[in-house]
Design a protein around this motif. Structure first.
Motif, short mmCIF file in Angstrom:
data_model
loop_
_atom_site.label_atom_id
_atom_site.label_comp_id
_atom_site.label_asym_id
_atom_site.label_seq_id
_atom_site.Cartn_x
_atom_site.Cartn_y
_atom_site.Cartn_z
N UNK A 176 46.69 62.53 35.40
CA UNK A 176 48.17 62.96 34.04
C UNK A 176 49.48 63.11 34.97
N UNK A 177 50.33 63.81 35.22
CA UNK A 177 50.76 63.96 35.89
C UNK A 177 50.50 65.09 36.51
N UNK A 224 57.39 56.81 30.69
CA UNK A 224 57.88 57.87 29.82
C UNK A 224 57.71 59.19 31.63
N UNK A 225 56.09 59.11 31.33
CA UNK A 225 55.53 59.96 32.50
C UNK A 225 56.04 59.84 33.71
N UNK A 226 56.12 58.49 34.17
CA UNK A 226 57.01 56.92 35.17
C UNK A 226 58.64 57.67 35.58
N UNK A 227 59.16 57.86 34.76
CA UNK A 227 60.86 57.76 34.07
C UNK A 227 60.68 59.09 34.83
N UNK A 228 60.32 60.13 34.67
CA UNK A 228 60.41 61.58 34.71
C UNK A 228 59.69 62.22 36.55
N UNK A 254 54.35 65.30 41.77
CA UNK A 254 54.69 65.63 43.39
C UNK A 254 54.21 64.76 44.41
N UNK A 255 53.26 64.10 44.42
CA UNK A 255 53.16 63.40 45.12
C UNK A 255 54.02 62.27 45.16
N UNK A 256 54.55 61.40 43.59
CA UNK A 256 55.53 60.55 43.38
C UNK A 256 56.83 61.02 44.07
N UNK A 257 57.13 62.50 44.07
CA UNK A 257 58.61 62.69 43.95
C UNK A 257 59.04 63.18 45.41
N UNK A 258 57.51 63.29 46.27
CA UNK A 258 58.24 63.75 47.80
C UNK A 258 57.21 62.23 48.45
#
Length: 485
Positions: free
Chosen positions: A236-237, A394-398, A274-278
């Motif tokens: 999960x996220x 929705x999780x990917x969008x966030x 955060x792995x996606x974010x950065x």
């Protein structure tokens, strides 16, 4: 009858039979193929005797036929040729219909499509040449202009989609060319122009948005990997993933670093969010190996990988290397090794996330109309596939919103609008060159446009042209034009 004469008679009979079979095969079974062959002079002469249908964007012709005073009777003209060259293609007496709608929708534009038969019957009965059908496109002129101008003189492509329908709002490939130079009735000039274009090392005749040599996607592919992880129900996220400074690929002494050699979190682990974010390379290399090639390939196929499309322009199938070994699978986690995509496919990934997990089939022709603009056919939006659940979307969008608000995609931010996005910097070859990517959608809470941008490496050696620096600002201008349409 003696034996030699009998044998000769048999041979002659077989030759006549072969000739009859060949004639029948050519006249009946190969007729359509031969007629549609580019450069077939007899077909072109016949088609030049009739008015070819127009191609319209927002009601304005981007391609139309104008009468002439010579034997060819009509000449194809392109009012905004370079901006729409890879949408329209060209129509040349010497080279036939070129890649674009002029080729893929040739039968409609020429008035010879079987769907037009009953409408053309009165023309046939009185011996009058029928006119071609008019195509109204889904392209939004403002979005197309923004994409064309923002890409500028860089090589690359931009695709923009309406996530809820699949309608193509912009399709730009650079370098571009002027199709008027190939539709002229000055055949010597046309030949010179074609030879120059076809030998140009920058390949201006190639539609990079839908085909060409395909691109490594780099970190924009992390959206597919993250989707597969979330869909597996094992992550999960907030799941903690290893995030070392370097990740050693299984079975090798080769390791992959994070961008710039930096830490993703300052710790040994970081969350999937955060792995996606950065855009953490080491986390995604590890995650790809945890999921495996089969799982990643299935998720990629759910978004459209492995399938050729006709929109009606042909779209080359993107691919995931399902036969990769463990080390290679780790590289696919960051969109490297042999993962290859079209910008159209990357736009479909973002559009699917924006549309709650449902990928719509892209299409370019909104309505087919007769010369009097009466409707012949209208394209209906069609679901391509349910790629992911609404929860995963929705999780990917966030996560993608965080990329733009506090990650590597800040230059894609649109004032007053929440943008979701993902950057990518895709290495290729052995010289260290890299393509710059950005994909995303807006507004994040009610999307009406999804975009993919790729900018080819300007030099043989990478000079800092990351997706966040180069591609994100281009996407910003396209998204801003789209949300305001």
């Amino acid at each position: 009858m003696n034996s030699p004469i009998r044998k000769l008679a048999v041979v002659v009979s077989l030759m006549f039979a072969a000739l009859l079979v060949a004639i029948t095969w050519i006249q009946f079974f190969q007729a359509d193929t031969l007629r549609e062959t580019a450069g077939n002079r007899r077909t072109l002469l016949q088609e030049y005797g009739r008015e070819r249908g127009a191609i319209l964007v927002d009601g304005t012709p981007i391609a139309e036929s104008e009468p002439t005073d010579n034997d060819l009777r009509w000449m194809r003209t392109y009012s905004q040729g370079q901006r729409y060259s890879h949408v329209s293609g060209y129509y040349s007496f010497t080279y036939g219909p070129g890649p674009g709608l002029e080729r893929s929708s040739n039968a409609l534009l020429a008035g010879s499509d079987s769907s037009l038969f009953y409408r053309r019957l009165p023309d046939i009965l009185i011996g009058r040449e029928p006119t071609g059908a008019t195509l109204e496109l889904t392209i939004d002129a403002d979005v197309q202009r923004a994409a064309d101008e923002a890409l500028g003189d860089r090589r690359g492509a931009v695709v923009a989609l309406d996530p809820s329908t699949g309608a193509i709002l912009a399709l730009v490939s650079h370098p571009t060319y002027d199709p008027n130079s190939l539709s002229s009735h000055n055949l010597n000039a046309v030949q010179q122009a074609y030879e120059q274009l076809s030998t140009d090392e920058s390949r201006p005749l190639t539609n990079r948005a839908t085909g060409g040599d395909l691109y490594p996607p780099g970190s924009v592919f992390k959206l597919v990997v993250a989707a597969a992880a979330l869909e597996s129900n094992e992550f999960d996220p907030d799941s903690e993933l290893p995030s070392p400074l370097r990740y050693t690929l299984p079975g090798t002494e080769t390791s992959i670093p994070n961008f710039g050699g930096s830490s993703c979190s300052g710790e040994d682990t970081t969350t999937l969010f955060d792995s996606v974010r950065v855009s953490c390379n080491t986390s995604f290399g590890w995650l790809a190996n945890e999921l495996g090639a089969e799982t990643l390939n299935q998720q990629a196929e759910a978004f459209g990988f492995g399938q050729s499309l006709q929109v009606p322009l042909p779209v080359t199938a993107s691919r995931y290397p399902v036969d990769a070994d463990d080390a290679q699978v780790g590289l696919t986690g960051i969109g490297q090794y042999d993962v290859r995509v079209t910008p159209m496919q990357v736009a479909m990934v973002s559009a699917g996330i924006a549309n709650g997990g449902q990928v719509m089939t892209p299409y370019l022709v909104e309505t087919v109309r007769d010369k009097d603009l009466s409707e012949i056919d209208t394209t209906k939006a069609q679901e391509f596939n349910d790629a992911i659940s609404e929860t995963t979307a929705q999780q990917l969008t966030e996560m993608m919103v965080a990329v733009v608000e506090s990650g590597s995609g800040s230059r894609a931010a649109v004032p007053g609008v929440q943008v979701a996005g993902k950057t990518g910097t895709a290495e290729f070859g052995t010289s260290g060159a890299a393509h710059a990517w950005f994909t995303g959608f807006a507004p994040a809470d009610d999307p009406n446009i999804a975009v993919a941008v790729v900018v080819e490496s300007a030099t043989d050696d990478w000079t800092g042209e990351t997706g966040g620096v180069v591609a994100a600002p281009i996407a910003q201008q396209v998204l801003e034009a789209g949300v305001n349409r």
